[in-house]
Scaffold this motif. Structure first.
Motif, PDB file in Angstrom:
ATOM      1  N   VAL A   1       0.836  -1.201   0.000  1.00  0.00           N
ATOM      2  CA  VAL A   1       0.000   0.000   0.000  1.00  0.00           C
ATOM      3  C   VAL A   1       0.876   1.257   0.000  1.00  0.00           C
ATOM      4  N   LEU A   2       1.997   1.204   0.735  1.00  0.00           N
ATOM      5  CA  LEU A   2       2.878   2.369   0.775  1.00  0.00           C
ATOM      6  C   LEU A   2       3.548   2.587  -0.589  1.00  0.00           C
ATOM      7  N   ALA A   3       3.878   1.474  -1.268  1.00  0.00           N
ATOM      8  CA  ALA A   3       4.508   1.604  -2.584  1.00  0.00           C
ATOM      9  C   ALA A   3       3.570   2.273  -3.580  1.00  0.00           C
ATOM     10  N   GLN A   4       2.289   2.174  -3.315  1.00  0.00           N
ATOM     11  CA  GLN A   4       1.304   2.804  -4.211  1.00  0.00           C
ATOM     12  C   GLN A   4       1.471   4.330  -4.185  1.00  0.00           C
ATOM     13  N   ASP A   5       2.098   4.843  -3.117  1.00  0.00           N
ATOM     14  CA  ASP A   5       2.478   6.252  -3.024  1.00  0.00           C
ATOM     15  C   ASP A   5       1.316   7.200  -3.325  1.00  0.00           C
ATOM     16  N   THR A   6       0.251   7.050  -2.553  1.00  0.00           N
ATOM     17  CA  THR A   6      -0.901   7.916  -2.761  1.00  0.00           C
ATOM     18  C   THR A   6      -0.950   8.984  -1.672  1.00  0.00           C
ATOM     19  N   ASP A   7      -1.654  10.068  -1.952  1.00  0.00           N
ATOM     20  CA  ASP A   7      -1.777  11.138  -0.948  1.00  0.00           C
ATOM     21  C   ASP A   7      -2.537  10.643   0.265  1.00  0.00           C
ATOM     22  N   TYR A   8      -3.536   9.788   0.006  1.00  0.00           N
ATOM     23  CA  TYR A   8      -4.345   9.265   1.102  1.00  0.00           C
ATOM     24  C   TYR A   8      -4.120   7.769   1.230  1.00  0.00           C
ATOM     25  N   VAL A   9      -3.862   7.334   2.453  1.00  0.00           N
ATOM     26  CA  VAL A   9      -3.627   5.913   2.698  1.00  0.00           C
ATOM     27  C   VAL A   9      -4.580   5.468   3.802  1.00  0.00           C
ATOM     28  N   LEU A  10      -5.458   4.537   3.482  1.00  0.00           N
ATOM     29  CA  LEU A  10      -6.400   4.024   4.476  1.00  0.00           C
ATOM     30  C   LEU A  10      -5.891   2.673   4.964  1.00  0.00           C
ATOM     31  N   LEU A  11      -5.734   2.530   6.263  1.00  0.00           N
ATOM     32  CA  LEU A  11      -5.202   1.277   6.799  1.00  0.00           C
ATOM     33  C   LEU A  11      -6.170   0.725   7.834  1.00  0.00           C
ATOM     34  N   ASP A  12      -6.712  -0.451   7.546  1.00  0.00           N
ATOM     35  CA  ASP A  12      -7.641  -1.073   8.476  1.00  0.00           C
ATOM     36  C   ASP A  12      -6.848  -2.014   9.379  1.00  0.00           C
ATOM     37  N   GLU A  13      -6.626  -1.600  10.585  1.00  0.00           N
ATOM     38  CA  GLU A  13      -5.847  -2.363  11.562  1.00  0.00           C
ATOM     39  C   GLU A  13      -4.478  -2.787  11.046  1.00  0.00           C
ATOM     40  N   PRO A  14      -3.637  -1.812  10.739  1.00  0.00           N
ATOM     41  CA  PRO A  14      -2.299  -2.151  10.227  1.00  0.00           C
ATOM     42  C   PRO A  14      -1.440  -2.845  11.274  1.00  0.00           C
ATOM     43  N   LEU A  15      -1.802  -2.719  12.537  1.00  0.00           N
ATOM     44  CA  LEU A  15      -0.962  -3.294  13.593  1.00  0.00           C
ATOM     45  C   LEU A  15      -1.324  -4.740  13.912  1.00  0.00           C
ATOM     46  N   ASN A  16      -2.323  -5.265  13.194  1.00  0.00           N
ATOM     47  CA  ASN A  16      -2.720  -6.666  13.362  1.00  0.00           C
ATOM     48  C   ASN A  16      -1.522  -7.593  13.328  1.00  0.00           C
ATOM     49  N   ASN A  17      -1.422  -8.492  14.294  1.00  0.00           N
ATOM     50  CA  ASN A  17      -0.389  -9.526  14.299  1.00  0.00           C
ATOM     51  C   ASN A  17       1.026  -9.012  14.507  1.00  0.00           C
ATOM     52  N   LEU A  18       1.202  -7.712  14.675  1.00  0.00           N
ATOM     53  CA  LEU A  18       2.565  -7.213  14.811  1.00  0.00           C
ATOM     54  C   LEU A  18       3.037  -7.315  16.263  1.00  0.00           C
ATOM     55  N   ASP A  19       4.320  -7.616  16.439  1.00  0.00           N
ATOM     56  CA  ASP A  19       4.871  -7.608  17.788  1.00  0.00           C
ATOM     57  C   ASP A  19       5.105  -6.151  18.215  1.00  0.00           C
ATOM     58  N   MET A  20       5.481  -5.963  19.465  1.00  0.00           N
ATOM     59  CA  MET A  20       5.602  -4.606  19.996  1.00  0.00           C
ATOM     60  C   MET A  20       6.568  -3.764  19.177  1.00  0.00           C
ATOM     61  N   LYS A  21       7.704  -4.389  18.873  1.00  0.00           N
ATOM     62  CA  LYS A  21       8.736  -3.646  18.165  1.00  0.00           C
ATOM     63  C   LYS A  21       8.229  -3.143  16.814  1.00  0.00           C
ATOM     64  N   HIS A  22       7.604  -4.067  16.056  1.00  0.00           N
ATOM     65  CA  HIS A  22       7.174  -3.669  14.723  1.00  0.00           C
ATOM     66  C   HIS A  22       5.970  -2.755  14.764  1.00  0.00           C
ATOM     67  N   ALA A  23       5.118  -2.918  15.776  1.00  0.00           N
ATOM     68  CA  ALA A  23       3.959  -2.041  15.886  1.00  0.00           C
ATOM     69  C   ALA A  23       4.425  -0.609  16.112  1.00  0.00           C
ATOM     70  N   ARG A  24       5.350  -0.442  17.070  1.00  0.00           N
ATOM     71  CA  ARG A  24       5.812   0.913  17.342  1.00  0.00           C
ATOM     72  C   ARG A  24       6.541   1.494  16.131  1.00  0.00           C
ATOM     73  N   GLN A  25       7.409   0.620  15.532  1.00  0.00           N
ATOM     74  CA  GLN A  25       8.147   1.065  14.357  1.00  0.00           C
ATOM     75  C   GLN A  25       7.225   1.535  13.248  1.00  0.00           C
ATOM     76  N   MET A  26       6.157   0.771  13.037  1.00  0.00           N
ATOM     77  CA  MET A  26       5.252   1.139  11.947  1.00  0.00           C
ATOM     78  C   MET A  26       4.612   2.494  12.221  1.00  0.00           C
ATOM     79  N   MET A  27       4.141   2.695  13.442  1.00  0.00           N
ATOM     80  CA  MET A  27       3.497   3.966  13.749  1.00  0.00           C
ATOM     81  C   MET A  27       4.486   5.127  13.628  1.00  0.00           C
TER      82      MET A  27
END
Lengths: 331, 260
Positions: B149-175
């Motif tokens: 989705v990020l590679a799509q490089d759009t002005d608006y990015v809708l993410l439905d629960e992007p933190l699903n299944n992520l561990d603490m490290k990756h969840a924080r990193q993603m945010m």
């Protein structure tokens, strides 16, 4: 079809990895063709044998391409790798249309029509019917695969029973007209329909080539495809239209073969894991040609057997089907 | 900005959204919160034209999502859904590469490859780029889909629960990385999050939905407080302040409030 779509892979090495198996398959296909044309030709009968076999060969290649393509399109459009048009009863639908035509108009009238016109109109009806039916079935939001298997088996049985029922009501003499179409027979390709079949199948080539990337996106599933800006309904429409056409062509030429498509397409998936639509299609078509033409050459000219190749292929394909079901293949 | 006006939606006779009107500003992170079944995912699907609108209107920077050609919209807005699975056997790099499809329509340029590389980098997927999706863990696969989705490089990015299944490290990193992308490139992220504290710490605006209606809308401080959360989630949650952000202690029942 050259596989330039693999250029979109970020790693060029993958493209190189795909070329070698494709070349090997192409060589094997050529060997199969050569065997089919030359095996067991009696001295002095070359001219007759070649012209006779060339027609059959063209039919077999056409059928190989049609079955491989329709199966792969079906997999992309329905997001599953177990069901095929034949398992879902597409060929039975074609037979039902044909039987109904004979019943509705009478065999004499059916024979009077130019076979080209008759065949073309059958294909058109088939395309319309199957597109409507399966679009309705597959455009609804995510369907459970097991439900689809069940629906497919019910549809297949329904169409087969209906065409049986209709053929029971028609005059036995008229039934002969239909009967020829009902059983797979690779050794007696319907040469009359060959030219129009080649013409119809050729129509799909530019569409397939033009839309090859769109089919890659289609295989990602409805939501992802729409998110990526694919005109989903239009692409689904094109896919099912072509499936209807290709199934009609192969069923008209050699009759129904239930598991052949599944067999060749899965071999292609194994040989080119992760490949795009176009190279996979090339691989599956070549595998289909090797299997059909090579198998027929060996059956007819080495073992001297007649018309049992479809049984062998369906048995192998059926085992593949069971194996995939038991293994719970990725959806 | 995304303007949602008078949107109502029903599924099989059940009302999912009821006359929702709101404006999501351009730039920054907007978090959608609310209890299960509040209509968050449905709202995202409607904005991203995955589900046809039944009533009301949604525009993205003035472009009506129902009438704008879908491929033009795909260069302006992208969506990650909650349940992601693909039937085809794909490598991570292939999947992320599909994010560029709206731009190249099948013929990627070196520029497209650069975007893919960048997205892989951003989600820490380089070591996994040659792996097939069905060989990954749930969290790794989730990151691959976000990267697409990020590679799509759009002005608006809708993410439905992007933190699903992520561990603490990756969840924080993603945010952190989404926040950074919003700051640097002015992108707008609309995110459904279940952990209210991620919303409180990273969102610029929080939108609370309840029973298919817009409940409230405001800064983290305005939404993440005891009375408001009690109203939205029907749960008494103590809220502290940690590092300048409101922090909800939702895992444990709080000491009862002494009414004064």
């Amino acid at each position: 079809m050259p596989s330039d779509s693999t250029a979109s892979l970020p790693f060029p090495s993958q493209r190189a990895m795909q070329v070698k198996p494709l070349v090997i398959l192409a060589v094997l296909a050529l060997v199969a063709v050569a065997l089919f044309l030359t095996l067991g030709v009696p001295a002095g009968a070359w001219e007759f044998a070649l012209s006779f076999r060339a027609g059959k060969l063209a039919g077999l290649i056409l059928v190989a391409f049609a079955i491989a393509t329709s199966t792969q399109l079906f997999h992309a459009a329905t997001r599953n790798q177990i069901l095929t048009p034949s398992i879902m009863g597409f060929d039975a639908l074609y037979l039902m249309i044909q039987t109904s035509l004979v019943f509705g108009m009478g065999a004499m009238a059916t024979l009077d029509i130019d076979p080209m016109v008759k065949f073309a109109s059958e294909v058109l009806v088939m395309m319309g019917f199957s597109t409507a039916l399966f679009l309705w079935l597959f455009t609804a939001r995510s369907r459970d695969l097991h439900l689809l298997v069940l629906v497919g088996i019910i549809f297949g049985t329904l169409f087969r029973s209906l065409s049986n029922f209709i053929s029971r009501m028609i005059d036995p003499n008229e039934f002969v007209v239909v009967q020829g179409a009902m059983f797979a027979r690779f050794n007696a390709v319907n040469i009359d329909l060959l030219w129009i079949s080649i013409g119809l199948t050729a129509l799909t080539l530019p569409v397939l080539w033009h839309m090859r990337h769109q089919f890659d996106v289609l295989a990602l599933g409805r939501e992802t495809a729409i998110g990526l800006g694919l005109r989903y309904r239009r692409v689904m429409f094109a896919a099912f239209g072509m499936i209807g056409l290709l199934v009609s062509v192969s069923t008209a030429l050699v009759g129904p073969v239930t598991f052949f498509g599944l067999l060749v397409v899965h071999l292609a998936y194994r040989i080119l894991p992760g490949a795009r639509f176009a190279p996979t299609l090339l691989a599956s078509s070549l595998i289909a040609i090797i299997t059909l033409v090579g198998g027929q050459a060996i059956y007819e000219h080495v073992l001297g057997l007649q018309g049992t190749l479809s049984v062998v292929i369906d048995a192998l394909g059926g085992i593949t089907f069971l194996y995939l079901l038991l293994k719970g293949v990725r959806r | 900005m995304i303007e949602i006006s008078h949107v109502s939606h029903q599924i099989a006779g059940a009302s999912i959204l009821n006359d929702v009107s709101l404006t999501i500003p351009r730039g920054g992170i907007t978090a959608l919160i609310g209890p299960n079944g509040a209509g968050k995912s449905t709202l995202l699907s409607l904005i991203a034209r995955l589900t046809p609108l039944q009533g009301g209107q949604i525009t993205v920077d003035g472009a009506d999502v129902t009438t704008t050609p879908t491929d033009a919209l795909a260069r302006r807005l992208s969506i990650l859904r909650q349940d992601n699975s693909v039937a085809a056997r794909l490598t991570v790099a292939d999947l992320v590469g599909f994010g560029r499809y709206p731009h190249h329509k099948g013929r990627p340029s070196p520029e497209d490859h650069a975007y893919v590389e960048q997205a892989l980098e951003m989600m820490g997927l380089h070591p996994l780029s040659g792996r097939f999706l069905d060989e990954l863990s749930g969290g790794q696969r989730q990151r691959a889909f976000v990267a697409m989705v990020l590679a799509q490089d759009t002005d608006y990015v809708l993410l439905d629960e992007p933190l699903n299944n992520l561990d603490m490290k990756h969840a924080r990193q993603m945010m952190e990385r989404l926040k950074e992308a919003a700051r640097v490139s002015g992108k707008s992220f609309v995110i459904v999050v279940h952990d209210i504290n991620f919303a409180a710490a990273y969102a610029d605006l929080i939108v609370a939905l309840k029973d298919g209606r817009l409940h409230s809308l405001g800064t983290p401080e305005e939404i993440v407080n005891r009375p408001c959360l009690r109203d939205v989630f029907e749960l008494d949650i103590a809220v502290e302040t940690v590092g300048g952000h409101p922090f909800a202690l939702h895992q444990i029942a709080p000491e009862p409030l002494v009414e004064s």
